[in-house]
Scaffold this active site. Structure first.
Site, PDB file in Angstrom:
ATOM      1  N   ASP A 294      43.220  39.965  43.341  1.00 44.22           N
ATOM      2  CA  ASP A 294      44.352  40.975  44.156  1.00 44.22           C
ATOM      3  C   ASP A 294      44.194  40.977  45.550  1.00 44.22           C
ATOM      4  O   ASP A 294      43.313  40.315  46.192  1.00 44.22           O
ATOM      5  CB  ASP A 294      44.289  42.189  43.487  1.00 44.22           C
ATOM      6  CG  ASP A 294      42.833  43.037  43.731  1.00 44.22           C
ATOM      7  OD1 ASP A 294      41.820  42.327  43.872  1.00 44.22           O
ATOM      8  OD2 ASP A 294      42.811  44.108  44.425  1.00 44.22           O
TER       9      ASP A 294
ATOM     10  N   GLU B 131      40.058  44.715  42.929  1.00 44.43           N
ATOM     11  CA  GLU B 131      39.028  45.032  44.008  1.00 44.43           C
ATOM     12  C   GLU B 131      39.470  45.826  44.937  1.00 44.43           C
ATOM     13  O   GLU B 131      38.552  46.601  45.534  1.00 44.43           O
ATOM     14  CB  GLU B 131      38.369  43.475  44.582  1.00 44.43           C
ATOM     15  CG  GLU B 131      37.324  43.681  45.417  1.00 44.43           C
ATOM     16  CD  GLU B 131      37.217  44.083  46.690  1.00 44.43           C
ATOM     17  OE1 GLU B 131      36.333  44.094  47.524  1.00 44.43           O
ATOM     18  OE2 GLU B 131      38.605  43.991  47.195  1.00 44.43           O
TER      19      GLU B 131
HETATM   20 ZN   LIG Z   1      38.199  41.235  49.568  1.00 40.96          ZN
END
Ligand SMILES: [Zn+2]
Ligand SMILES: *[C@@H]1O[C@H](CO)[C@@H](O)[C@H](O)[C@H]1NC(C)=O
Ligand SMILES: *[C@@H]1O[C@H](CO)[C@@H](O)[C@H](O)[C@H]1NC(C)=O
Length: 523
Positions: A144, A209
């Site tokens: 992401d 994340e």
């Molecule tokens: Zn990162």
């Protein structure tokens, strides 16, 4: 008088001589310390040259170079944006799986590689080595990216992955599709050369994340825990090879982050009886809260330089600094207070030496002629390795020292444990060797600290050896690109990243010094 004055002169002269002698002694000690062998002798003694080891050379054909570049560009075009923990571009996340399947056919067809989707969009690969006695390691990265609007970019669309002057521009080129694609690309190239690792390893690609990692990394860890997996080391993104970022250091210096700061979000509220502004009380909730916030800003948390691993970073970098900084950094036993003051002058280095204070939200007031019933503010603290959440909250209370201000603790976690940094640690050996293979011209390799957080913080139950390093040269102009505009990677830099993972996987096949095989070396 004459006798006295000559005695005085003599004693002054002796005193001066004493000073000079002491000074010379001191200078000698300082020089000796500056030039003694640095703590991290860069080439670990167990390693043979790459030819001796019979490794595959990290040289790619022109077709392969074209292929790796186009595959990275294609991955940038898939807009895997995390807007909030419950708001991600799931269309793009779903598109990512068929994309990597098509891009890396050897990875997805090897009999000894098991691939699983975890938490809907995250990926876990288990590459089974031929020697099950060797403890596996793990490489992680995240799919992401943070949002990007086109304003301010030199290219028309941050997801177009346009090529300009040897760079690929786009959201995710440094954070962190370069690692996602670089790891899989290196494995693909190794497999096409019939490589089969001896040591097993895992690849974990998280999909959230940027919004905490609770559905990706955390689930991957739960899965590995349930299988009883313990890792010899873990490599994640984090710090870079820094060039031109430290005043007085010329060579690029690779920093491998061995810990991350902690964090606590404090929610401050002042409630008072509302009323009309024509008959105001002496103090309003806004005034009281403002005073408390001003106290927090004017009384920063203590400078803890020397009490955490940040001092190791400067000790390891000491030989790289030009005179006189090299003398100063090699003698922190003497110059620590001076360096501590120096470091707190810039935000980037201030963040290394203390728990930082950032007032991020302020809410108050209802109408221009109404005494506000309450005022509320959010303050975000990033915690230095030598402190805990509880200690920080205690200091906050003492600093504000005002019963009218309620302090509520929001999201909080202590600083992460410090990973080992020594010649005996397998992960450190492998990383040092791989850096020297691919970036032979760098200066000392030093341990660093992440002031932000990564997915690796979820992996503490699987290993104590967690390293955060992105094998890319990073200069001053790159700082604002990170999570900002014009994020980019040079094509040459990305090729080197693929080489880095190519070498890392091969270097990890060597056995730990404690394992019997290495006794051979002492013959
Ligand atoms: Zn990162
Ligand atoms: C989500 O990703 C898809 C595929 O990359 C893209 O076409 C779409 O515009 C994205 N939507 C948002 C809201 O970013
Ligand atoms: C902060 O506390 C106030 C009052 O208790 C509450 O209304 C608000 O939602 C809290 N804010 C955050 C971000 O937690």
């Amino acid at each position: 008088m004459a006798a006295l004055s000559s005695r005085v002169r003599l004693s002054m002269w002796l005193f001066g001589l004493g000073l000079v002698a002491t000074g010379m002694g001191l200078v000698f000690v300082l020089l000796a310390r500056a030039y003694k062998t640095q703590p991290s002798a860069p080439v670990p003694r167990l390693w043979l040259s790459s030819e001796q080891r019979g490794r595959l050379q990290p040289t790619f054909t022109p077709e392969e170079r074209q292929e790796l570049k186009e595959l990275l560009r294609g991955s940038i075009r898939i807009q895997t944006v995390s807007f909030a923990p419950d708001d991600q571009n799931v269309t793009a996340l779903a598109e990512f799986e068929p994309y990597i399947r098509k891009a890396f056919p050897a990875v997805f067809s090897a009999a000894f590689i098991q691939h699983e989707v975890i938490g809907k969009y995250s990926h876990l690969f288990n590459i089974k080595g031929s020697n099950p006695q060797l403890q596996p390691y793990m490489l992680i990265a995240h799919i992401d990216v943070v949002p990007a609007s086109p304003e301010g970019w030199d290219i028309s669309d941050p997801f177009s992955a346009e090529e300009r002057n040897g760079f690929i521009y786009g959201r995710g080129t440094l954070d962190n599709k370069n690692s996602v694609m670089g790891i899989l690309q290196a494995l693909e190239f190794l497999l096409r050369r019939n490589y089969r690792p001896q040591r097993s390893f895992y690849i974990g690609l998280g999909h959230d994340e940027e919004v905490g990692g609770n559905n990706g990394a955390k689930m991957i860890v739960a899965e590995l825990e349930s299988r009883g997996v313990q890792l010899s080391f873990l490599l994640d993104e984090g710090s870079f090879i820094y060039e031109g970022l430290f005043p007085g250091i010329e060579k690029p210096v690779p920093l491998i982050a061995i810990t991350e700061k902690g964090a606590v979000t404090a929610n401050l509220t002042v409630k008072l009886a509302p009323g009309h502004s024509s008959v105001p009380p002496k103090r309003t909730s806004i005034g009281i809260l403002s005073e408390a916030l001003a106290k927090l800003e004017l009384n920063p948390m203590p400078n803890l330089f020397g009490q955490g691993p940040e001092i190791m970073m400067f000790e390891h970098l000491a030989p790289e600094f030009s005179f006189p900084l090299n003398i100063i950094m090699a003698n922190l036993w003497l110059f620590r207070p001076l360096v501590a003051r120096f470091l707190e002058r810039q935000p980037a280095t201030n963040a290394l030496v203390r728990t930082t204070t950032a007032i991020t939200l302020f809410h108050a007031g209802v109408k221009s002629n109404v005494i506000p019933p309450s005022a509320n503010a959010i303050v975000n603290f990033r915690i230095h390795s030598a402190q805990t959440v509880d200690q920080v909250l205690e200091i906050i209370d003492k600093t504000i020292d005002d019963k009218r201000v309620e302090v509520e603790r929001g999201d909080a976690f202590d600083p992460l444990p410090v990973s080992p940094w020594d010649d005996q640690t397998f992960g450190v050996q492998v990383l040092r060797q791989t850096i020297l293979d691919v970036f032979p011209d760098v200066g000392s390799i030093a341990p660093g600290i992440c002031v932000g957080n990564t997915d690796s913080r979820h992996y503490g139950s699987l290993t104590n050896a967690i390293y955060r390093f992105n094998p890319v040269i990073f200069g001053p102009s790159d700082l604002p690109r990170f999570h900002g505009v014009n994020e980019r990677i040079s094509i040459e830099g990305y090729e080197r990243q693929v080489k880095f993972h190519f070498q890392l996987i091969q270097n990890s096949d060597f056995q730990e010094p404690s394992e019997p095989h290495n006794n051979l070396h002492e013959l």
